[in-house]
Design an enzyme around this catalytic site. Structure first.
Site, PDB file in Angstrom:
ATOM      1  CE1 TYR A 254      -4.145  -1.733   0.532  1.00  0.00           C
ATOM      2  CE2 TYR A 254      -2.945  -2.821   2.280  1.00  0.00           C
ATOM      3  CZ  TYR A 254      -4.076  -2.720   1.470  1.00  0.00           C
ATOM      4  OH  TYR A 254      -5.067  -3.583   1.537  1.00  0.00           O
ATOM      5  CG  ASP A 282      -8.325  -4.057  -4.394  1.00  0.00           C
ATOM      6  OD1 ASP A 282      -7.731  -3.488  -3.542  1.00  0.00           O
ATOM      7  OD2 ASP A 282      -8.609  -5.205  -4.284  1.00  0.00           O
ATOM      8  CG  HIS A 392      -9.284  -5.482  -0.802  1.00  0.00           C
ATOM      9  ND1 HIS A 392      -8.137  -5.110  -1.255  1.00  0.00           N
ATOM     10  CD2 HIS A 392      -9.190  -5.423   0.600  1.00  0.00           C
ATOM     11  CE1 HIS A 392      -7.311  -4.935  -0.077  1.00  0.00           C
ATOM     12  NE2 HIS A 392      -7.979  -5.138   0.875  1.00  0.00           N
TER      13      HIS A 392
END
Length: 528
Positions: A254, A282, A392
């Protein structure tokens, strides 16, 4: 404060049980955390519950043992307590649970009898692990692991859609010698199933990501380490590596709003030998996971890799762990940032003294349209070697498409990507049959997240057992289909008529390509 810790008696310990002077015990060590109270992500109240007492159980439920010693200056270590003193401390009435401390069974099932985990050898499928884990983890862990976005439509559809895909078995084929070996990004694997990145595995077992890594290594599969892992990256890597046989691994990424922190993380990962970066795209913001938000969390968490942590909510949107831990994520990340990530990896290679003529592969994780899958081709020169089709786990945008639908859409809209990129899918995979269906439809490999977390009810042994289950189920499925190897799987073995009507039509959706932002709108207006 003394740098040579000594025995601390209970009378002295309990003098320091206020915000002006707060000592706690963690693993028999006494720490002075007074100066840390106000900066604690969850606020001082959570720590003050344990002031002058033993906080080991609450701390170890979510934190790696090394975190406290790396967070606090060594001068804050006051001393230690003996086993006898520890046993005589008053107990704090805080409900906790771990895989080794079973929860009471529901009254309808057993009155007054605690739930006992069945022996591992009696576990025969992924659903069995889920049942055991749901009975042995804390309520906050259950809410965090099992929650999904809003009405759970995507989450439920992820699993159900595989039941609508049928096999077309071929018979009278020699299948005695059938194997499941394959490769991911050029790395051999005993099964094209990898441990998908899942945060805070320590909520399910004290060994957390260490158990995931060791179990994956023992069975010859690969792990994608979560940026929000509950152990430091170095500890996870060192748990599966030695000079003679380092085990390959990937890192989920991330991107932090503080780009320097991401650059530092990539440099560390390169030095530790990362073999691929799974850039998660996402969830620029956290999904609305209501089961997680409804539960009041009694302890804060901090992910040692990302630095993200749960804390007291400063707004009226609830205190879900997922949302609070994701506040560091850069919601302005875009395609044009991929060259910067590639450059950061090269700089990390230079800092580590690693040759830069071989790019570290980048995987775009969270692709949900064929248009974006095709757009990823433009970034091959920056090291993009794969697209990971994923929603996700249904935890981001509800009613987004299951990955298997996106896979079929890619065949319609941009079949050329299968010649140039590896394609992965995840979401709702519980059986070896699910794995074989995805591989037959063109996936290079599949990621499995929640089931591996659930297998941690039995630690490393549970992880290994789950890999064995997937492998056995996949092998039997392949034999029933009449194939000997992963490379022999093909779409002709699959009937997708039950879901084909859900796959977007090529002509209607080409306009979603970012290079042609208005084409789709024109076609829609023409139809009207």
């Amino acid at each position: 404060m003394s740098l040579n810790p000594k025995s601390v008696n209970l009378h002295e310990l309990q003098k320091h049980s206020s915000s002006s002077s707060c000592w706690i015990i963690v693993d028999k060590k006494v720490w002075d955390i007074t100066s840390f109270l106000e900066s604690h992500p969850g606020g001082p109240e959570i720590i003050l519950q344990y002031a002058g007492n033993d906080a080991t159980t609450a701390y170890n439920e979510v934190h790696a043992p090394s975190i406290i010693s790396t967070t606090l200056d060594s001068g804050k270590l006051v001393g230690y307590v003996t086993d006898d003193d520890l046993a005589s401390l008053p107990k704090i009435d805080k409900p906790t649970a771990s895989p080794d401390q079973p929860l009471p069974a529901p009254e309808s099932e057993s009155i007054g009898k605690p739930y006992t985990k069945p022996p591992l050898e009696t576990i025969i499928n992924a659903y069995d692990f889920e049942e055991v884990c749901s009975r042995t983890i804390s309520e906050k862990a259950k809410a965090f692991y099992m929650s999904a976005a809003t009405d759970l439509i995507t989450h439920q559809m992820n699993s159900k859609i595989y039941s609508k895909i049928l096999f077309r078995p071929r018979v009278l084929r020699p299948v005695r010698d059938t194997g499941t070996s394959s490769s991911i990004l050029g790395i051999p694997t005993s099964l094209p199933v990898f441990v998908a990145p899942a945060a805070m595995a320590r909520l399910a077992h004290p060994d957390g990501e260490l158990a995931l890594a060791r179990g994956a290594k023992a069975e010859g599969i690969l792990q994608v380490i979560s940026t929000n892992a509950s152990y430091p990256l170095r500890e996870i890597v060192e748990s599966i590596s030695n000079s003679s046989s380092p085990h390959p691994w990937f890192l989920q990424l991330y991107v932090n709003r503080n780009r320097k922190q991401t650059e530092d993380l990539l440099t560390e990962a390169v030095k530790l030998g990362v073999r691929g970066i799974f850039l998660t795209v996402d969830c620029p913001v956290a999904g609305k996971r209501e089961a997680d938000e409804r539960l009041a969390h009694d302890i804060s968490m901090k992910a040692p890799i990302s630095g993200g942590g749960s804390q007291k909510s400063s707004d009226a949107k609830g205190g879900g762990l997922a949302r609070m831990m994701g506040l560091y994520i850069d919601s302005n990340l875009q395609w044009s940032d991929i060259p910067w990530i590639a450059k950061s990896l090269i700089q990390g290679q230079q800092a580590a003294g690693v040759k830069t003529d071989k790019q570290i592969p980048i995987v775009i994780k969270g692709v949900q349209t064929a248009a974006d899958a095709r757009f990823a081709l433009q970034y091959e020169k920056y090291g993009v070697k794969s697209v990971f089709l994923s929603n996700h786990g249904g935890r981001s945008l509800d009613t987004s498409p299951p990955a298997i639908l996106t896979l079929l859409e890619c065949w319609k809209v941009c079949p050329e990507i299968f010649e140039k990129l590896e394609v992965y899918v995840d979401g709702g995979i519980h059986r070896g049959t699910d794995v074989v269906k995805a591989l037959s439809l063109g996936a290079t490999a599949v990621g499995v997240g929640r089931p591996f977390l659930y297998s941690l009810a039995y630690g490393k042994d549970g992880v290994q057992k789950l890999v064995n289950i997937f492998q056995d189920e996949a092998k039997v499925t392949m034999q029933m289909l009449g194939v000997n190897s992963i490379g022999q799987l093909h779409p002709g073995l699959i009937n997708t008529r039950g879901i084909d009507h859900l796959v977007p039509d090529t002509n209607d959706y080409l306009g979603d390509d970012p290079r042609h932002p208005y084409a789709g709108r024109r076609r829609l207006l023409a139809k009207l």
